[in-house]
Design a protein around this motif. Structure first.
Motif, PDB file in Angstrom:
ATOM      1  N   ARG A  58       0.800  -1.054  -0.196  1.00 46.56           N
ATOM      2  CA  ARG A  58      -0.198   0.053  -0.064  1.00 46.56           C
ATOM      3  C   ARG A  58       0.685   1.409   0.054  1.00 46.56           C
ATOM      4  O   ARG A  58       0.545   2.163  -0.541  1.00 46.56           O
ATOM      5  N   VAL A  80      -6.452   2.157   2.727  1.00 50.10           N
ATOM      6  CA  VAL A  80      -6.431   0.761   3.119  1.00 50.10           C
ATOM      7  C   VAL A  80      -7.727   0.040   2.352  1.00 50.10           C
ATOM      8  O   VAL A  80      -7.389  -1.039   1.794  1.00 50.10           O
ATOM      9  N   GLN A  81      -8.835   0.672   2.390  1.00 47.98           N
ATOM     10  CA  GLN A  81      -9.987  -0.220   1.780  1.00 47.98           C
ATOM     11  C   GLN A  81      -9.806  -0.279   0.369  1.00 47.98           C
ATOM     12  O   GLN A  81     -10.047  -1.145  -0.405  1.00 47.98           O
ATOM     13  N   TRP A 107      -6.900  -0.435  -1.347  1.00 53.73           N
ATOM     14  CA  TRP A 107      -5.595  -1.408  -1.486  1.00 53.73           C
ATOM     15  C   TRP A 107      -6.000  -2.574  -1.427  1.00 53.73           C
ATOM     16  O   TRP A 107      -5.704  -3.494  -2.217  1.00 53.73           O
ATOM     17  N   HIS A 108      -7.179  -2.901  -0.472  1.00 57.40           N
ATOM     18  CA  HIS A 108      -7.486  -4.188  -0.537  1.00 57.40           C
ATOM     19  C   HIS A 108      -8.248  -4.671  -1.902  1.00 57.40           C
ATOM     20  O   HIS A 108      -8.411  -5.995  -2.188  1.00 57.40           O
ATOM     21  N   LEU A 109      -8.275  -3.773  -2.792  1.00 53.47           N
ATOM     22  CA  LEU A 109      -9.063  -4.181  -4.035  1.00 53.47           C
ATOM     23  C   LEU A 109      -8.071  -4.380  -5.003  1.00 53.47           C
ATOM     24  O   LEU A 109      -8.195  -4.950  -6.143  1.00 53.47           O
ATOM     25  N   TYR A 110      -6.737  -3.856  -4.847  1.00 54.57           N
ATOM     26  CA  TYR A 110      -5.534  -3.729  -5.744  1.00 54.57           C
ATOM     27  C   TYR A 110      -5.432  -5.237  -6.407  1.00 54.57           C
ATOM     28  O   TYR A 110      -5.331  -5.489  -7.845  1.00 54.57           O
ATOM     29  N   ARG A 157      -7.097  -8.025  -6.713  1.00 56.15           N
ATOM     30  CA  ARG A 157      -8.345  -8.700  -7.811  1.00 56.15           C
ATOM     31  C   ARG A 157      -8.457  -7.771  -8.944  1.00 56.15           C
ATOM     32  O   ARG A 157      -8.849  -8.343  -9.860  1.00 56.15           O
TER      33      ARG A 157
END
Length: 235
Positions: A93, A110-111, A113-116, A118
């Motif tokens: 991140r 953070v939210q 980054w969690h999708l990167y 996929r």
């Protein structure tokens, strides 16, 4: 057989897909463990509508996100900023944040980054499989629910009891009174959360409209990114 599929991402990296046979009206569900399993499924559907950003800008925000936020009004915070392409390959991140800020001054939360991971998987598959890219559409479930609800945004968050009830009312009215329950009872909540299944039905509703030629595209026509992928939200 003519199949369409609507899918939403699940907590552990897989996807919950709702499949509809347009010849028989049969609706069923399937868990796809990876993005590759979802996009390269056989037999190939005529429309695959999924909740993931496709078509990425080199800098700045996409027009489709701005239009979606205007439609959603009080639910506009559900539209997350998408990665700029130069930051997509970041391994952390912190690196993504640095690359993003260097391009257009925006950081990476953070939210987002969690999708990167996929987004990166889907982007790679679309670039390498043109036939898959041709039938795959980005859908934002909250935009779809708003269109489904006659243009009125949902009053409550999908994670609340009231929000679940108002979305279930649309699903039951369109797909039958037991449609959601039949999917819910097949999977553990840790495999597919309640809101994942709700959103998958919203993408399936959009897939129906795409197949029928009655869907709305934001914007229309959509611009293409540097890889030739359309930057759009369809519902």
């Amino acid at each position: 057989m003519t199949w369409i599929v609507g899918a939403d991402g699940c907590p552990k990296g897989g996807w919950i897909g709702i499949l509809e046979n347009l010849e028989t009206g049969e609706v069923c569900s399937r868990l796809f463990p990876t993005s590759e399993a979802l996009l390269l499924q056989l037999p190939r559907p005529s429309v695959l509508a999924i909740d993931i950003p496709m078509g990425l800008p080199d800098s700045g925000a996409r027009e489709c996100e701005g239009r979606a936020r205007k439609i959603l009004i009080q639910r506009r915070s559900s539209v997350f900023p998408v990665p700029v392409r130069p930051a997509l390959g970041a391994s952390s991140r912190e690196e993504a944040d640095r690359l993003h800020r260097a391009v257009d001054g925006r950081g990476v939360g953070v939210q987002s980054w969690h999708l990167y991971g996929r987004i990166r998987e889907v982007d790679r598959l679309l670039q390498h499989h043109q036939q898959v890219a041709a039938i795959t559409y980005e859908v934002h479930p909250e935009v779809a629910f708003t269109g489904w609800n006659g243009g009125k945004p949902m009053a409550h968050s999908k994670k609340s009891r009231a929000g679940r009830a108002e979305r279930l009312a649309l699903i039951r009215r369109t797909f039958g009174p037991s449609a959601f329950d039949q999917v819910r009872e097949r999977y553990w909540v840790k495999e597919a959360a309640h809101d994942d299944i709700l959103d998958a039905f919203a993408t399936l509703w959009s897939a129906r409209r795409i197949h029928a030629g009655s869907a709305i595209c934001l914007p229309d026509p959509p611009p293409l990114d540097t890889k030739g992928l359309p930057m759009r939200i369809v519902y």
